[in-house]
Motif scaffolding. Structure first.
Motif, short mmCIF file in Angstrom:
data_model
loop_
_atom_site.label_atom_id
_atom_site.label_comp_id
_atom_site.label_asym_id
_atom_site.label_seq_id
_atom_site.Cartn_x
_atom_site.Cartn_y
_atom_site.Cartn_z
N LEU A 1 54.52 31.78 44.85
CA LEU A 1 53.72 32.37 43.77
C LEU A 1 54.64 32.63 42.58
O LEU A 1 55.70 33.25 42.72
CB LEU A 1 53.10 33.68 44.25
N PHE A 2 54.23 32.14 41.40
CA PHE A 2 55.09 32.23 40.22
C PHE A 2 54.39 32.96 39.07
O PHE A 2 53.43 32.46 38.50
CB PHE A 2 55.51 30.84 39.76
N GLU A 3 54.92 34.14 38.77
CA GLU A 3 54.51 34.85 37.57
C GLU A 3 55.44 34.48 36.41
O GLU A 3 55.07 34.57 35.25
CB GLU A 3 54.55 36.37 37.82
N SER B 1 45.71 32.68 39.76
CA SER B 1 45.31 33.35 41.00
C SER B 1 44.46 34.57 40.69
O SER B 1 44.38 35.03 39.54
CB SER B 1 46.55 33.80 41.78
N ASN B 2 43.88 35.13 41.72
CA ASN B 2 43.11 36.37 41.55
C ASN B 2 43.99 37.62 41.59
O ASN B 2 43.46 38.74 41.53
CB ASN B 2 42.00 36.45 42.59
N PHE B 3 45.31 37.43 41.65
CA PHE B 3 46.19 38.58 41.46
C PHE B 3 46.04 39.16 40.06
O PHE B 3 46.31 40.33 39.83
CB PHE B 3 47.65 38.20 41.72
N VAL B 4 45.60 38.33 39.11
CA VAL B 4 45.41 38.83 37.75
C VAL B 4 44.09 39.59 37.61
O VAL B 4 43.88 40.27 36.61
CB VAL B 4 45.45 37.68 36.71
N LEU B 5 43.21 39.47 38.60
CA LEU B 5 41.89 40.08 38.51
C LEU B 5 41.63 41.13 39.57
O LEU B 5 41.02 42.16 39.31
CB LEU B 5 40.81 38.99 38.64
N GLU C 1 42.18 43.53 43.26
CA GLU C 1 43.00 44.61 43.80
C GLU C 1 44.15 43.95 44.57
O GLU C 1 43.91 43.19 45.51
CB GLU C 1 42.13 45.49 44.70
N PRO C 2 45.42 44.21 44.20
CA PRO C 2 46.51 43.38 44.72
C PRO C 2 46.78 43.51 46.21
O PRO C 2 47.15 42.52 46.84
CB PRO C 2 47.73 43.86 43.90
N VAL C 3 46.60 44.68 46.79
CA VAL C 3 46.92 44.83 48.21
C VAL C 3 46.04 43.94 49.07
O VAL C 3 46.51 43.26 49.98
CB VAL C 3 46.80 46.31 48.63
N SER C 4 44.75 43.92 48.79
CA SER C 4 43.86 43.07 49.57
C SER C 4 44.17 41.59 49.35
O SER C 4 44.07 40.78 50.28
CB SER C 4 42.39 43.35 49.23
N GLU C 5 44.57 41.21 48.13
CA GLU C 5 44.97 39.83 47.86
C GLU C 5 46.21 39.46 48.67
O GLU C 5 46.28 38.36 49.25
CB GLU C 5 45.24 39.63 46.36
#
Length: 310
Positions: free
Chosen positions: A44-46, A75-79, A81-85
């Motif tokens: 995963l690349f930010e 990705s949906n990390f931008v949208l 809730e991060p923990v569930s992702e």
């Protein structure tokens, strides 16, 4: 299960084992060609990347595994809730590597993953780069007991160098760092390492001629970018650019600085030639720098192997 966010939860014996495994993997690739067969790596690349993506992608493939790459912005990390992702991703793969901006995000992953997680770089630490550097040191000197001078900013690369030398208790890191970037390492981080005896903080007021005296006694001189090319042509950044040029150009790693030294030069790349390093010095040391860059792959293969096999 273990993660590699930095070197904090690794013993010196474990780090040496990783480096020894990396050396063996490089010399005997067929021995390990099926060692991670069937294992799936999610990358995963930010942040942008050349070496991190290519080294992890080719590395897991050489060990018999597969990889799945995703950009943070896609990705949906931008949208979501991060923990569930994070926990969803873990349901699908065996190991995760992420190159992220903030150390806080790396810590969030470390706290919530259910498969091993590797910090591929954040603004505070760059552990895989330093393992590659130290693998290169072992190849060229046959030992980790070297004198290494870093010239540049206190940044993620420097922080992981400090952490590594302090952890291993072998060799000496000398830091000449007129700039301190915005990382999450406070002054106690550097004071603790100095107290351990394997990190020396050089007075930034010593001047070029006194710095040359240090250079003449080194095995390795290491530099990294100190001028952010992203803002180089931005008028709003002009004043800061001029400040950095005035401050750092006198300490450029060049042939005059190295004229009486037998040290080899390291750079973690990408290089900004004409700023932290001169063109002549880059070309004279390019094989060392490319060895260092190639060793990202071998060091990271050993990290993945260690995390998945232990």
């Amino acid at each position: 299960m273990k993660n590699m966010l930095n070197f904090e939860n690794f013993s010196k014996e474990e780090l040496k084992e990783i480096l020894d495994t990396a050396l063996d993997m490089k010399k005997n690739p067929e021995k390990y060609s099926r060692s991670l067969e069937g294992k799936k790596l999610y990358t995963l690349f930010e942040k942008t990347s050349t070496r991190t993506f290519l080294s992890f992608a080719t590395g897991i493939t050489e060990l018999g595994g597969t990889y799945f790459n995703q950009l943070w912005r896609d990705s949906n990390f931008v949208l979501g809730e991060p923990v569930s992702e994070i926990k969803y991703v873990c349901r699908n793969v065996d190991i995760i590597m992420a190159r992220l901006i903030k150390n806080e995000t790396v810590e969030l992953f470390g706290e919530n993953v259910t498969v091993p997680f590797i910090n591929g770089c954040d603004n505070t630490y760059h552990p895989c780069q330093i393992l590659a550097d130290m693998l290169t040191v072992m190849e060229k000197f046959g030992t980790l007991d070297v004198k290494l001078l870093y010239i540049g900013a206190k940044n993620n690369v420097f922080n992981s160098l400090v952490e590594f030398f302090d952890k291993m208790g072998q060799g000496t890191l000398y830091g000449f760092t007129p700039i301190t970037n915005n990382t999450s390492c406070g002054p106690d981080f550097y004071r603790k390492a100095q107290a351990g005896g394997h990190y020396v903080d050089i007075d930034i007021t010593i001047g070029r001629e006194n710095l040359i005296k240090y250079v003449n006694n080194m095995d390795v001189v290491y530099t990294d970018t100190w001028l952010d090319m992203e803002f180089f042509n931005n008028p709003a950044y002009q004043e800061r650019k001029e400040e950095l040029l005035d401050l750092m150009l006198p300490y450029q790693v060049n042939e005059d600085l190295l004229k009486d030294s037998k040290a080899i030069v390291f750079h973690d790349m990408p290089m900004h030639v004409g700023f932290e390093i001169s063109k002549e010095t880059e070309m004279k040391n390019l094989e060392h720098i490319l060895d260092e860059a190639e060793n990202r792959r071998h060091a990271e293969k050993a990290v993945m192997y260690h995390l998945l096999k232990n």
